[in-house]
Design a protein around this motif. Structure first.
Motif, PDB file in Angstrom:
ATOM      1  N   GLY A 161      -3.641  -6.497   2.080  1.00  0.00           N
ATOM      2  CA  GLY A 161      -2.481  -5.708   1.695  1.00  0.00           C
ATOM      3  C   GLY A 161      -1.444  -6.519   0.957  1.00  0.00           C
ATOM      4  O   GLY A 161      -0.899  -6.089  -0.063  1.00  0.00           O
ATOM      5  N   GLY A 165      -0.414  -5.968  -2.893  1.00  0.00           N
ATOM      6  CA  GLY A 165       0.969  -5.554  -3.059  1.00  0.00           C
ATOM      7  C   GLY A 165       1.774  -6.509  -3.911  1.00  0.00           C
ATOM      8  O   GLY A 165       2.659  -6.091  -4.667  1.00  0.00           O
ATOM      9  N   ARG A 182      -5.148   1.130   6.455  1.00  0.00           N
ATOM     10  CA  ARG A 182      -4.029   2.007   6.107  1.00  0.00           C
ATOM     11  C   ARG A 182      -2.685   1.452   6.569  1.00  0.00           C
ATOM     12  O   ARG A 182      -1.657   1.746   5.938  1.00  0.00           O
ATOM     13  CB  ARG A 182      -4.290   3.391   6.712  1.00  0.00           C
ATOM     14  N   ALA A 185      -1.696  -1.152   3.889  1.00  0.00           N
ATOM     15  CA  ALA A 185      -1.465  -0.384   2.659  1.00  0.00           C
ATOM     16  C   ALA A 185      -0.112   0.323   2.730  1.00  0.00           C
ATOM     17  O   ALA A 185       0.656   0.336   1.757  1.00  0.00           O
ATOM     18  CB  ALA A 185      -2.587   0.626   2.444  1.00  0.00           C
ATOM     19  N   SER A 186       0.209   0.883   3.885  1.00  0.00           N
ATOM     20  CA  SER A 186       1.481   1.584   4.069  1.00  0.00           C
ATOM     21  C   SER A 186       2.665   0.636   3.941  1.00  0.00           C
ATOM     22  O   SER A 186       3.667   0.942   3.292  1.00  0.00           O
ATOM     23  CB  SER A 186       1.514   2.263   5.440  1.00  0.00           C
ATOM     24  N   ILE A 190       0.810   0.089  -1.268  1.00  0.00           N
ATOM     25  CA  ILE A 190      -0.399   0.266  -2.065  1.00  0.00           C
ATOM     26  C   ILE A 190      -1.211   1.440  -1.504  1.00  0.00           C
ATOM     27  O   ILE A 190      -0.756   2.152  -0.616  1.00  0.00           O
ATOM     28  CB  ILE A 190      -1.239  -1.022  -2.102  1.00  0.00           C
ATOM     29  N   GLY A 192      -4.654   2.733   0.376  1.00  0.00           N
ATOM     30  CA  GLY A 192      -5.747   2.308   1.237  1.00  0.00           C
ATOM     31  C   GLY A 192      -6.574   3.491   1.681  1.00  0.00           C
ATOM     32  O   GLY A 192      -6.027   4.501   2.124  1.00  0.00           O
ATOM     33  N   MET A 218      -8.683  -1.311  -1.035  1.00  0.00           N
ATOM     34  CA  MET A 218      -7.224  -1.372  -1.066  1.00  0.00           C
ATOM     35  C   MET A 218      -6.822  -1.750  -2.493  1.00  0.00           C
ATOM     36  O   MET A 218      -7.242  -2.789  -3.004  1.00  0.00           O
ATOM     37  CB  MET A 218      -6.718  -2.387  -0.051  1.00  0.00           C
ATOM     38  N   THR A 219      -6.020  -0.899  -3.139  1.00  0.00           N
ATOM     39  CA  THR A 219      -5.711  -1.040  -4.550  1.00  0.00           C
ATOM     40  C   THR A 219      -4.262  -0.654  -4.822  1.00  0.00           C
ATOM     41  O   THR A 219      -3.590  -0.086  -3.962  1.00  0.00           O
ATOM     42  CB  THR A 219      -6.624  -0.136  -5.407  1.00  0.00           C
ATOM     43  N   LYS A 220      -3.819  -0.916  -6.042  1.00  0.00           N
ATOM     44  CA  LYS A 220      -2.448  -0.560  -6.413  1.00  0.00           C
ATOM     45  C   LYS A 220      -2.289   0.930  -6.652  1.00  0.00           C
ATOM     46  O   LYS A 220      -1.179   1.466  -6.529  1.00  0.00           O
ATOM     47  CB  LYS A 220      -2.047  -1.309  -7.680  1.00  0.00           C
ATOM     48  N   ASN A 225      -8.708   2.960  -6.636  1.00  0.00           N
ATOM     49  CA  ASN A 225      -9.299   3.088  -5.317  1.00  0.00           C
ATOM     50  C   ASN A 225     -10.579   3.907  -5.382  1.00  0.00           C
ATOM     51  O   ASN A 225     -11.601   3.527  -4.799  1.00  0.00           O
ATOM     52  CB  ASN A 225      -8.279   3.720  -4.362  1.00  0.00           C
ATOM     53  N   LEU A 419      -0.735   6.391   0.973  1.00  0.00           N
ATOM     54  CA  LEU A 419      -0.073   5.950  -0.258  1.00  0.00           C
ATOM     55  C   LEU A 419       1.434   6.090  -0.092  1.00  0.00           C
ATOM     56  O   LEU A 419       1.925   6.814   0.770  1.00  0.00           O
ATOM     57  CB  LEU A 419      -0.564   6.699  -1.494  1.00  0.00           C
TER      58      LEU A 419
END
Length: 465
Positions: A161, A165, A182, A185-186, A190, A192, A218-220, A225, A419
């Motif tokens: 993450g 990020g 997640r 990601a949260s 980003i 997830g 996990m992506t921007k 994703n 997201l």
């Protein structure tokens, strides 16, 4: 094209390389410069592999110049959470137990990424064995939040993450047993995705709980994703939990918009079961209104309480983790961080009766979620109930793990994506929502997530350099 290479999403970098606007080596070198500048503050990485990745990027560049990209991720760097095996390298699981755990074969997901032309610049920080926490008594320091390094990045895929990020990497793989893709990601702003249970192979990934574990991207952004999931998904006969499904084009509906979809808003998760902070509640309400404005029909949906899902998850996770860690816990408990040992040890005392009853209740919870999907296409829920806490506040860190709505969908196996949906007022830290779909309907989640991403003002927000 973004003004700086590190600002490119995975999908944008893919297009730039295919059009010869940047080479894989040039792109990787720009990311390495970003890593060199930020890593001393972020601690994203257990094992840096930039030199090896550069050699692979050179080969990819020559291949692309000769015959074009072999896949959308040809020549692109993907980070690996350090519980995922990479041939020739150690998989430490962020633990002193496995400092010499050198692997001779790739994990199944790495095999797929390698065949698609990806390069691997880093094995990334995690909570120890994907369960501990941001521990300070291990050989490696914990990863930190790129929006504010005094804060927790979420876990257990913390380095994944943080690196995505921060713009160090365009994408990374994480794992998720109770929310561990997640959560970071949260907190790191980003995207997830925990796909349907069994859609992505776990072979070659150190297990935490066999019937709850997932691997995911996990992506921007949403498009990247979906693109990455399309590479790593698909049946693996050597993974006993693998689903008999082929990979799809998961982004095929992302331009369709939201008209015709019905979303069930599970308000009681954050209003009653685990009351969220007012700004997270407000951000979720704003997101629901925006989705409705874009054409969604919104309904209120009631599921069993978060406490029920959490109890079932805990009984199953601790029992299955004890089956993996029991010998170390009995013979060499000092090999763990204090926090990891405290989290794993209760599993030694869970009765077989409790495990069986939890699995029975699990089936009922799955049925309850399936019943909810009879009237809606997707569910909207909270992800975390609080913004990221300070990493040096043990009490706040401890409560971040139960104060969330991610665990239900490890119990049920439904696909779920988080997201960004706002920033906290006091610290400017990311807030997030969660979208949940029917089994194997990841494409519908990506459709809604992409439409929200286009309509909301958060996509291009990034932490300060």
């Amino acid at each position: 094209m973004a003004s700086q290479p590190h600002e490119l999403t995975l999908a944008e970098a893919s297009a730039a390389i295919a059009r010869r606007r940047i080479s894989p080596v040039e792109y990787l070198d720009a990311l390495r410069a970003r890593f060199d500048a930020l890593e001393p503050r972020l601690n994203t990485t257990i094992l840096p592999l930039w030199d090896d990745a550069r050699e692979d990027a050179k080969k990819a560049g020559r291949r692309i110049a000769r015959s074009g990209p072999r896949s959308p991720i040809d020549g692109l760097p993907i980070g690996l959470k350090d519980i995922i095996d990479l041939a020739g390298q150690v998989t430490t699981c962020h633990s002193r137990h496995l400092l010499d755990n050198r692997k001779t074969a790739d994990a199944a997901v790495v095999t797929k990424l390698r065949a698609a032309g990806a390069v691997f610049p880093a094995k990334l920080a995690t909570h120890e064995f994907a369960i501990g926490g941001p521990a300070f008594d291990l050989p490696f320091p914990p990863a930190r939040n790129p929006w504010n390094t005094a804060h927790h990045p979420g876990g257990s895929s913390s380095g994944s993450g943080s690196s995505v990020g921060a713009g160090i990497l365009p994408a990374a793989l994480g794992t998720d047993t109770g929310g561990s893709i997640r959560h970071p990601a949260s907190h790191c702003g980003i995207v997830g995705m925990k796909a349907t249970y069994g859609l992505v192979s776990r072979r070659g990934v150190f297990p935490l709980a066999f019937t709850l574990d997932h691997v995911g991207p996990m992506t921007k952004d949403v498009a990247s994703n979906a693109m990455l999931l399309g590479v790593i998904a698909g049946h693996d006969a050597e993974d006993p939990g693998s689903a008999a499904r082929r990979a799809e084009n998961y982004g095929r509906h992302m331009k369709k918009g939201l008209k015709g979809l019905t979303i069930g808003f599970v308000r009681h998760f954050h209003e009653a079961d685990q009351p969220a902070t007012p700004e997270i509640s407000a951000a979720l309400e704003t997101a629901a209104k925006l989705l409705a404005k874009e054409g969604v029909k919104m309904k209120i949906v009631t599921l069993p309480s978060l406490n029920e899902f959490a109890g079932v998850n805990r009984a199953i996770l601790l029992s299955e983790a004890a089956a993996i860690h029991g010998r170390w816990l009995r013979d060499t408990p000092e090999g763990y961080s204090d926090l990891t040992r405290k989290r794993l040890a209760p599993g030694l005392f869970v009765r077989a009766e409790d495990y069986v009853q939890a699995q029975r209740r699990r089936r009922e919870l799955i049925a309850a979620v399936e019943d909810a999907f009879a009237g809606v296409d997707l569910l909207l829920t909270a992800s975390s109930m609080d913004p990221a806490c300070r990493i040096d506040d043990p009490a706040a860190v401890e409560i971040t793990y139960p104060r969330q709505a991610r665990t239900p969908f490890n119990v049920t196996g439904h696909p779920a994506l988080t997201l960004m949906c706002g920033l906290s007022k006091e610290e400017g830290l990311p807030l997030a929502l969660q979208l949940v779909g029917r089994f194997f309907e990841e494409a519908t989640i990506y459709r809604a997530a992409a439409a929200y991403e286009r309509a909301a003002p958060w996509k291009d927000l990034r932490p300060a350099p």
